[in-house]
Motif scaffolding. Structure first.
Motif, PDB file in Angstrom:
ATOM      1  N   UNK A  65       0.658  -1.505  -0.130  1.00 14.34           N
ATOM      2  CA  UNK A  65       0.157   0.148   0.153  1.00 14.34           C
ATOM      3  C   UNK A  65       0.880   1.658  -0.326  1.00 14.34           C
ATOM      4  N   UNK A  66       1.808   1.352  -0.251  1.00 10.72           N
ATOM      5  CA  UNK A  66       3.125   2.251  -0.145  1.00 10.72           C
ATOM      6  C   UNK A  66       4.364   2.253  -1.243  1.00 10.72           C
ATOM      7  N   UNK A  67       4.404   3.725  -1.481  1.00 10.51           N
ATOM      8  CA  UNK A  67       5.888   3.747  -2.636  1.00 10.51           C
ATOM      9  C   UNK A  67       6.913   4.289  -2.314  1.00 10.51           C
ATOM     10  N   UNK A  68       8.188   3.684  -1.880  1.00  4.39           N
ATOM     11  CA  UNK A  68       8.690   4.295  -1.610  1.00  4.39           C
ATOM     12  C   UNK A  68       9.873   4.582  -3.071  1.00  4.39           C
ATOM     13  N   UNK A  69      10.025   5.700  -2.945  1.00  5.75           N
ATOM     14  CA  UNK A  69      10.881   5.955  -4.560  1.00  5.75           C
ATOM     15  C   UNK A  69      12.015   7.351  -4.196  1.00  5.75           C
ATOM     16  N   UNK A  70      12.641   7.720  -5.512  1.00  7.95           N
ATOM     17  CA  UNK A  70      13.991   8.277  -5.522  1.00  7.95           C
ATOM     18  C   UNK A  70      13.806   9.340  -7.088  1.00  7.95           C
ATOM     19  N   UNK A  71      13.609  10.404  -7.031  1.00  8.54           N
ATOM     20  CA  UNK A  71      13.782  10.946  -8.162  1.00  8.54           C
ATOM     21  C   UNK A  71      14.193  10.535  -9.875  1.00  8.54           C
ATOM     22  N   UNK A  72      13.702  10.150 -10.455  1.00  4.39           N
ATOM     23  CA  UNK A  72      15.178   9.972 -11.976  1.00  4.39           C
ATOM     24  C   UNK A  72      14.565  11.030 -12.839  1.00  4.39           C
ATOM     25  N   UNK A  73      15.353  10.979 -14.148  1.00  6.36           N
ATOM     26  CA  UNK A  73      15.417  11.748 -15.146  1.00  6.36           C
ATOM     27  C   UNK A  73      15.139  10.987 -16.542  1.00  6.36           C
ATOM     28  N   UNK A  74      13.980  11.488 -17.161  1.00  5.31           N
ATOM     29  CA  UNK A  74      14.079  10.382 -18.724  1.00  5.31           C
ATOM     30  C   UNK A  74      15.373  10.667 -19.584  1.00  5.31           C
TER      31      UNK A  74
END
Length: 175
Positions: A65-74
């Motif tokens: 029920x969650x998402x752990x993430x960091x920014x990414x570039x295309x």
């Protein structure tokens, strides 16, 4: 819209496995679509790990029920290393060698192994994967001859070493 079917996509079978690591390179064409998705699947569609390049411009692990993430570039390649702990049922994620996400619970806890790796784009989007490796790290009973390496000079040992197959029973390799 129907819920995503995590086990539909480009799939390869690895029957009843408990890998300690999954590594790959990934790139997504955009940051506003859920693409670049990799799942380690068990029976009946249970996910041990679910890596996603999310539609909010973050990449990381889907948890319960969650998402752990960091920014990414295309349009940028990233190296991703996933570390799986089957005892604790948790995963860590390294991006380009840096530990950025830790201790994320497996998204679907009931299953005890992995039967396949699945690649997909949940949304209409484009992603690329390369050098996908699924492996188990562990200790080994490698024996060396001579059994006692002495004669180091400034932390360097010189001489011949022979590696033999691991020992069984009481063989310690010193006989």
């Amino acid at each position: 819209a129907p819920a995503p079917s995590y086990f539909n996509g480009l799939q390869t079978r690895i029957t009843n496995s408990r890998p300690t690591g999954i590594s790959f390179h990934v790139r997504a064409a955009q940051t506003n679509a859920q693409c670049g998705r990799l799942n380690a699947m068990g029976g009946a569609g249970y996910r041990a790990v679910d890596f996603s390049m999310n539609r909010d411009g973050r990449m990381g692990l889907v948890a319960q029920q969650a998402f752990a993430g960091v920014p990414y570039e295309s349009d940028r390649w990233y190296r991703v290393d996933l570390e799986l702990d089957w005892t604790q049922r948790r995963a860590n994620c390294r991006i380009d060698g840096a530990l950025v996400i830790t201790n994320v619970a497996f998204p679907d806890d009931p299953y005890s192994g992995t039967d396949s790796i699945v690649l997909q784009n949940t949304d209409t989007g484009t992603s690329w994967f390369d050098e996908i490796r699924v492996f188990t790290l562990g200790s080994s009973n490698l024996l060396v001859t001579p059994p006692n390496l002495t004669g180091f000079s400034d932390g360097v040992w010189t001489g011949l070493v022979a590696i033999r197959p691991g020992a069984t029973g009481t063989d310690r390799g010193d006989g």
